[in-house]
Write an enzyme that holds these catalytic residues in place. Structure first.
Site, PDB file in Angstrom:
ATOM      1  N   GLY A  18       0.790  -1.287  -0.061  1.00  0.00           N
ATOM      2  CA  GLY A  18       0.008   0.036   0.013  1.00  0.00           C
ATOM      3  C   GLY A  18       0.751   1.289  -0.076  1.00  0.00           C
ATOM      4  N   GLY A  20       2.752   2.174  -2.437  1.00  0.00           N
ATOM      5  CA  GLY A  20       2.948   2.711  -3.717  1.00  0.00           C
ATOM      6  C   GLY A  20       4.098   2.379  -4.501  1.00  0.00           C
ATOM      7  N   LYS A  21       4.795   1.124  -4.111  1.00  0.00           N
ATOM      8  CA  LYS A  21       6.006   0.691  -4.547  1.00  0.00           C
ATOM      9  C   LYS A  21       5.923   0.357  -6.143  1.00  0.00           C
ATOM     10  CE  LYS A  21       6.316  -3.744  -2.529  1.00  0.00           C
ATOM     11  NZ  LYS A  21       4.961  -3.537  -1.656  1.00  0.00           N
ATOM     12  N   THR A  22       4.553  -0.216  -6.531  1.00  0.00           N
ATOM     13  CA  THR A  22       4.510  -0.761  -7.680  1.00  0.00           C
ATOM     14  C   THR A  22       4.518   0.472  -8.873  1.00  0.00           C
ATOM     15  OG1 THR A  22       3.260  -2.861  -7.266  1.00  0.00           O
ATOM     16  CG2 THR A  22       2.927  -1.927  -9.398  1.00  0.00           C
ATOM     17  N   SER A  23       3.604   1.426  -8.464  1.00  0.00           N
ATOM     18  CA  SER A  23       3.509   2.854  -9.193  1.00  0.00           C
ATOM     19  C   SER A  23       5.146   3.299  -9.689  1.00  0.00           C
ATOM     20  CB  SER A  23       2.626   3.777  -8.700  1.00  0.00           C
ATOM     21  OG  SER A  23       1.337   3.107  -8.811  1.00  0.00           O
ATOM     22  N   ASP A  45       5.328  -9.522  -6.852  1.00  0.00           N
ATOM     23  CA  ASP A  45       4.407  -9.386  -5.502  1.00  0.00           C
ATOM     24  C   ASP A  45       3.071 -10.015  -5.736  1.00  0.00           C
ATOM     25  OD1 ASP A  45       2.208  -8.143  -3.993  1.00  0.00           O
ATOM     26  OD2 ASP A  45       2.879  -6.080  -4.154  1.00  0.00           O
ATOM     27  N   THR A 518      -3.959  -2.793  -2.836  1.00  0.00           N
ATOM     28  CA  THR A 518      -3.036  -3.884  -2.001  1.00  0.00           C
ATOM     29  C   THR A 518      -3.530  -4.200  -0.557  1.00  0.00           C
ATOM     30  OG1 THR A 518      -1.295  -2.922  -3.343  1.00  0.00           O
ATOM     31  CG2 THR A 518      -0.729  -4.339  -1.540  1.00  0.00           C
TER      32      THR A 518
END
Length: 597
Positions: A18, A20-23, A45, A518
């Site tokens: 949550g 924001g690491k993917t973005s 992930d 997430t």
């Protein structure tokens, strides 16, 4: 500033669910590709939303994206763990009794197996020449944890002796058959710890608990050789202070940033603003990439994008029917004389606050309450902020210290089981006891002692053993192994723990989450894990929703609209009983926790 040309060949983005690491990982990959680099973006992930973010189907094979120079790959560590587990167990099918096979499968269902399976995938990408030669950068969404690197650094585990060892715990066991991969693992670890080859990005939110988690991860990974680190603080509110909600949020974040651990302040830092909409899709990611590289006005661009697409016109499905606050939860409990309340969820969702508020409410109703936590950062004390001193002896607080419990347990095993071993055997046993699963066992025993206080009234716990741990210790063979490790029999409170937790009249599990992708997906997996152990959650608590918060700030209003889909997902598909807690203008600490009711 993250300048693409300064990036190392391998880039790892790590952080709690949550943040924001993917973005941010996607935006960094796009930024590098825009600068003429060939980039492979890899997600490991289990709750990956890479398909949605990139607006394409991402599989386990590199696929060209709509961005020139950017390929994407989606690896599922859960699937890899299943394959890995089967490769270990399959030779014994038809040889050992069914009960033994079930025991082996459960032993290989924990975090260590998933970590090793995920690391196998990392190794292939880091070690194969075609990947190294074809791509300038490989960007990993999620990174190997300190646990994984410690497992792979245990020298005796590679000798093959472990295969004949009957004293070791399960999570190191799989490594006994991987001698042929030792060289590949060594190459991978060398690459990860090479500052010229690898850069680690710690992604956090401007919140005290999130920054504390980032500090622990930074410190742990530095000890293991990952010195080249960057810190990205995502979600910093840059809106105005025209109403109480905006002013309070801004003040809280500023205080968290001011008080963050000193060691983090020395890590090169990049700030990303709190966005009105998630930067989903290539257009949004390109804007975020510009923000990361050049500090562009991302918020204004996203507000215009949201307005042009008519965001927020969808009605909240049955939102009026969602209960608000913890009062419904406490009302379920108040007529009982005693009970066990478990606040469970991933880091950063506010389960400590929920646990503390529930404990105070039960105390105010006249119950004797013991509140405890396994949180190593002692967030429980911060949440209570002295409120426990008003307890008049009926409200007591404790903390299960994982480090102390683990140290005591290791010493006990070395003094008993290790007493009759030769030096090589003792060294292997010591390595075995350095595994993450050993910490689970040590905390489990302390947890059982706390739960035993239920005979005196209510026990409220912030965090609890996972379903995997419970099933592992419920297995007869696992119990037998555990007895062999100590000088006495299994304590009464340990024998009684699982039956107590499976009793819905006695135990009430609160699954705490946020109304975001997430956290909801991770909470769903937690619920599946508990059900596998025969434990049914009583309530879902959707915490810190912007829905229901009076504010005119356009960013905060847009965030509330974005929550609609996840509120619907929980209420319609995941939970029997749901309540939500709106974000509080006055921070819920001490006696102010009661505002959550």
């Amino acid at each position: 500033m993250i300048e693409p040309l300064a990036l190392t060949p391998y880039l790892f983005f790590t952080g709690k669910g949550g943040v924001g690491k993917t973005s941010i990982a996607c935006a960094t990959a796009i930024s590098a590709a825009k600068n003429g680099k060939k980039v492979l973006l890899v997600s490991t992930d289990p709750a990956s939303n890479l398909d949605d973010v990139l607006e394409m189907k991402v599989s386990q094979h590199p696929a060209q994206t709509a961005v020139a120079g950017l390929w994407a790959l989606n690896l599922d560590p859960e699937e890899a763990a299943r394959d890995y587990r089967e490769s270990v167990v399959e030779p014994y099918r038809g040889v050992l009794p069914d009960e033994a096979i079930i025991s082996m499968e459960e032993q290989l269902s924990g975090a260590c197996t998933v970590e090793i399976a995920a690391f196998n995938m990392f190794c292939r990408l880091l070690d194969q020449a075609d990947y190294r030669e074809h791509y300038d950068h490989i960007v990993f969404d999620t990174a190997p944890t300190g646990h994984t690197l410690r497992l792979l650094s245990l020298p005796k585990a590679w000798t093959g002796f472990l295969g004949q060892n009957q004293h070791g715990t399960s999570c190191i066991g799989p490594l006994a058959g991987l001698e042929e991969q030792r060289q590949q693992y060594e190459h991978a670890v060398a690459a990860i710890t090479d500052g010229d080859a690898t850069m680690l990005f710690l992604v956090a939110r401007p919140e005290e608990s999130s920054l504390a988690e980032a500090y622990r991860a930074s410190d742990e990974l530095k000890e293991l050789g990952l010195e080249c680190q960057r810190l990205i603080i995502n979600g910093v509110f840059t809106g105005g202070e025209s109403d109480d909600a905006g002013a309070s949020l801004k003040q809280r974040q500023a205080q968290a940033l001011e008080n963050m651990p000193q060691a983090l302040k020395s890590v090169p830092l990049r700030i990303v603003p709190l966005l009105p909409v998630a930067p989903v899709g290539l257009e949004g990611l390109r804007l975020l990439a510009d923000q990361l590289a050049y500090g562009s006005d991302l918020i204004s661009a996203l507000m215009e994008k949201a307005a042009s697409q008519g965001q927020g016109h969808r009605n909240a499905p049955a939102l009026k029917d969602i209960l608000t606050g913890l009062k419904p939860v406490v009302s379920d409990l108040r007529k009982r004389e005693n009970g066990i309340v478990l606040a469970m969820g991933k880091g950063g969702v506010g389960k400590t606050t929920v646990a503390a508020a529930t404990a105070l409410a039960l105390f105010n109703q006249g119950h004797t309450v013991h509140l405890s936590t396994t949180d190593p950062a002692a967030h429980l004390e911060m949440a209570l902020s002295g409120a426990e001193t008003a307890g008049e002896g009926r409200l007591t607080v404790s903390r299960i210290d994982p480090e102390l419990e683990l140290k005591a347990y290791r010493q006990e095993v070395m003094d008993t089981v290790g007493a009759g071993m030769d030096e090589d055997e003792r060294q292997l046993l010591a390595e075995d006891l350095a595994s993450p699963c050993t910490e689970e066992i040590a905390i489990f025993r302390a947890f059982a002692r706390v739960v035993d206080k239920v005979e005196e009234g209510f026990v409220v716990l912030d965090t609890a053993p996972t379903g995997h741990t419970l099933l592992l210790l419920d297995n007869t063979q696992s119990y037998h192994r555990e007895v062999e490790r100590s000088t006495g029999e299994v304590p009464k409170e340990v024998r009684q723990l699982l039956p107590r937790l499976r009793d819905p009249e006695l135990t009430h599990v609160l699954v705490v989450t946020l109304a975001q992708a997430t956290p909801v997906l991770e909470a769903s997996r937690l619920q599946d894990d508990l059900r596998r152990a025969g434990i049914e959650p009583a309530w879902w608590v959707i915490n810190q929703t912007w829905t229901g918060v009076p504010t005119e700030d356009p960013i905060l209003k847009s965030l509330a609209r974005a929550e609609i889909v996840w509120l619907a997902e929980v209420t319609e598909n995941l939970a029997e009983k749901v309540t939500r807690i709106p974000w509080q203008v006055k921070e819920p600490k001490g006696l102010d926790l009661m505002q959550l009711l």
